[in-house]
Design a protein around this motif. Structure first.
Motif, PDB file in Angstrom:
ATOM      1  N   ASP A   9       0.852  -1.182   0.000  1.00  0.00           N
ATOM      2  CA  ASP A   9       0.000   0.000   0.000  1.00  0.00           C
ATOM      3  C   ASP A   9       0.893   1.240   0.000  1.00  0.00           C
ATOM      4  O   ASP A   9       1.619   1.481   0.961  1.00  0.00           O
ATOM      5  N   VAL A  10       0.831   2.005  -1.089  1.00  0.00           N
ATOM      6  CA  VAL A  10       1.692   3.177  -1.225  1.00  0.00           C
ATOM      7  C   VAL A  10       1.466   4.177  -0.093  1.00  0.00           C
ATOM      8  O   VAL A  10       2.363   4.945   0.273  1.00  0.00           O
ATOM      9  N   SER A  11       0.273   4.163   0.513  1.00  0.00           N
ATOM     10  CA  SER A  11      -0.027   5.119   1.576  1.00  0.00           C
ATOM     11  C   SER A  11       0.860   4.919   2.800  1.00  0.00           C
ATOM     12  O   SER A  11       0.979   5.826   3.632  1.00  0.00           O
ATOM     13  N   ILE A  12       1.495   3.747   2.906  1.00  0.00           N
ATOM     14  CA  ILE A  12       2.385   3.512   4.045  1.00  0.00           C
ATOM     15  C   ILE A  12       3.573   4.465   4.010  1.00  0.00           C
ATOM     16  O   ILE A  12       4.151   4.796   5.047  1.00  0.00           O
ATOM     17  N   ILE A  13       3.934   4.943   2.813  1.00  0.00           N
ATOM     18  CA  ILE A  13       5.051   5.875   2.684  1.00  0.00           C
ATOM     19  C   ILE A  13       4.744   7.171   3.432  1.00  0.00           C
ATOM     20  O   ILE A  13       5.629   7.775   4.043  1.00  0.00           O
ATOM     21  N   GLU A  14       3.472   7.592   3.394  1.00  0.00           N
ATOM     22  CA  GLU A  14       3.094   8.796   4.121  1.00  0.00           C
ATOM     23  C   GLU A  14       3.269   8.597   5.624  1.00  0.00           C
ATOM     24  O   GLU A  14       3.653   9.521   6.351  1.00  0.00           O
ATOM     25  N   GLY A  15       3.007   7.388   6.092  1.00  0.00           N
ATOM     26  CA  GLY A  15       3.227   7.075   7.495  1.00  0.00           C
ATOM     27  C   GLY A  15       4.694   7.144   7.856  1.00  0.00           C
ATOM     28  O   GLY A  15       5.066   7.640   8.931  1.00  0.00           O
ATOM     29  N   HIS A  16       5.546   6.664   6.953  1.00  0.00           N
ATOM     30  CA  HIS A  16       6.985   6.738   7.181  1.00  0.00           C
ATOM     31  C   HIS A  16       7.458   8.196   7.185  1.00  0.00           C
ATOM     32  O   HIS A  16       8.339   8.576   7.964  1.00  0.00           O
ATOM     33  N   LEU A  17       6.880   8.999   6.303  1.00  0.00           N
ATOM     34  CA  LEU A  17       7.216  10.424   6.256  1.00  0.00           C
ATOM     35  C   LEU A  17       6.913  11.082   7.599  1.00  0.00           C
ATOM     36  O   LEU A  17       7.735  11.829   8.152  1.00  0.00           O
ATOM     37  N   ASP A  18       5.742  10.797   8.129  1.00  0.00           N
ATOM     38  CA  ASP A  18       5.343  11.376   9.416  1.00  0.00           C
ATOM     39  C   ASP A  18       6.250  10.884  10.548  1.00  0.00           C
ATOM     40  O   ASP A  18       6.709  11.679  11.384  1.00  0.00           O
ATOM     41  N   LEU A  19       6.532   9.583  10.558  1.00  0.00           N
ATOM     42  CA  LEU A  19       7.364   9.015  11.614  1.00  0.00           C
ATOM     43  C   LEU A  19       8.778   9.588  11.588  1.00  0.00           C
ATOM     44  O   LEU A  19       9.328   9.996  12.618  1.00  0.00           O
ATOM     45  N   ARG A  36       8.692  15.484  -5.856  1.00  0.00           N
ATOM     46  CA  ARG A  36       7.955  16.289  -6.813  1.00  0.00           C
ATOM     47  C   ARG A  36       6.492  15.822  -6.843  1.00  0.00           C
ATOM     48  O   ARG A  36       6.171  14.735  -6.368  1.00  0.00           O
ATOM     49  N   ALA A  37       5.630  16.622  -7.413  1.00  0.00           N
ATOM     50  CA  ALA A  37       4.211  16.286  -7.456  1.00  0.00           C
ATOM     51  C   ALA A  37       3.969  14.952  -8.150  1.00  0.00           C
ATOM     52  O   ALA A  37       3.120  14.151  -7.732  1.00  0.00           O
ATOM     53  N   ASP A  38       4.746  14.677  -9.223  1.00  0.00           N
ATOM     54  CA  ASP A  38       4.544  13.439  -9.967  1.00  0.00           C
ATOM     55  C   ASP A  38       5.113  12.214  -9.251  1.00  0.00           C
ATOM     56  O   ASP A  38       4.935  11.089  -9.708  1.00  0.00           O
ATOM     57  N   GLU A  39       5.802  12.434  -8.128  1.00  0.00           N
ATOM     58  CA  GLU A  39       6.379  11.320  -7.385  1.00  0.00           C
ATOM     59  C   GLU A  39       5.529  10.911  -6.184  1.00  0.00           C
ATOM     60  O   GLU A  39       5.815   9.912  -5.532  1.00  0.00           O
ATOM     61  N   ARG A  40       4.479  11.663  -5.903  1.00  0.00           N
ATOM     62  CA  ARG A  40       3.681  11.419  -4.702  1.00  0.00           C
ATOM     63  C   ARG A  40       3.021  10.056  -4.708  1.00  0.00           C
ATOM     64  O   ARG A  40       2.788   9.467  -3.655  1.00  0.00           O
ATOM     65  N   SER A  41       2.700   9.546  -5.888  1.00  0.00           N
ATOM     66  CA  SER A  41       2.044   8.242  -5.959  1.00  0.00           C
ATOM     67  C   SER A  41       3.024   7.113  -6.309  1.00  0.00           C
ATOM     68  O   SER A  41       2.619   5.985  -6.522  1.00  0.00           O
TER      69      SER A  41
END
Length: 282
Positions: A9-19, A36-41
């Protein structure tokens, strides 16, 4: 994810960012998301941490670039225990997992020969990995010198296997590489990418901890000959041929069936799909 058969799940990267941001804040670092914006997903996380520095006019920086493509190591992780560095720190007894030494330096070997122009999917690769050739030369030359002096030891066969796994999807004609295949690195690139980060002599003109560019290249070529020598086995040669020419990913050619390495790599979606793309002619 690979071992448990779960989809990533790519959304886990956002969790790593926060941590990681919170960890940085706990030690006085300001964290920034540098994607970059095109790298968010995409399966990539790029961060930069800033800190007050006594060696620059304003702040120092730490760059962190994480790729989530492989999602596994080649060899099993091992746990190490930190020693207490000073009487005031709390590091003593702290344990954490690290990758095998062979795997770490195999990644450096790939960086020495990697060429963006020949990569079928260069956007997947970290900028730090693909651009900072001067730093890679410096790191590898020091490592090779330590090997020559007997201060470190490495299993050349395991090093080569890790190199093959890491390079097979990114570097064409892998079997024919040698120490002569290093990426080009002029002196001006060393001065721009490497020298600002090294301790300088008092006269501020020469760098006390850096060998000359020729010395770094010579040592790096020795290291690459260690990795890309004619000691390849028939199975290793067959693995690369099967992957790059036939579009088939067969880790059992590198590691025994049922081994820990086989368990880590046998269901690797990234490598399986990368091989299939070769077979389809893309």
């Amino acid at each position: 994810y690979v071992q448990r058969g779960k989809s990533f799940d790519v959304s886990i990267i956002e969790g790593h960012l926060d941590l990681l941001s919170r960890i940085g804040a706990s030690v006085g670092l300001k964290a920034y998301d540098r994607r970059r914006a095109d790298e968010r997903s995409s399966e990539k996380l790029r961060m930069i941490f800033e800190f007050e520095s006594n060696f620059s006019r304003d702040t120092g920086t730490v760059k962190l670039d994480i790729g989530y493509l492989m999602k596994t190591t080649v060899f099993p992780l091992r746990r190490v225990t930190m020693k207490q560095l000073t009487r005031y720190d709390g590091f003593a007894g702290l344990q954490f997992p690290i990758a095998d030494l062979c795997e770490l330096w195999a990644g450096k070997a790939v960086a020495l020969v990697y060429k963006t122009s020949k990569d079928p999917r260069p956007s997947e690769v970290s900028d730090l990995y693909s651009m900072q050739i001067a730093r890679h030369l410096f790191d590898v030359s020091r490592f090779e010198r330590h090997l020559q002096e007997g201060r470190l030891a490495v299993d050349d066969r395991q090093l080569r296997k890790a190199f093959i796994v890491k390079a097979v999807a990114r570097v064409k004609d892998l079997y024919y590489l040698s120490g002569e295949g290093l990426r080009r690195c002029p002196e001006r690139q060393v001065k721009a990418e490497l020298d600002p980060y090294l301790r300088q002599e008092e006269n501020r003109k020469t760098h006390s901890v850096r060998p000359s560019l020729d010395e770094m290249k010579k040592a790096s070529k020795k290291f690459m000959h260690r990795v890309c020598s004619n000691a390849w086995t028939k199975k290793e040669e067959r693995f690369v041929e099967s992957f790059q020419k036939e579009g088939r990913y067969k880790p059992e050619l590198l590691f025994e069936k049922g081994s820990k390495e086989d368990a880590l790599l046998s269901n690797n979606t990234y490598l399986t799909q990368s091989a299939a793309m070769n077979g389809s002619g893309r």
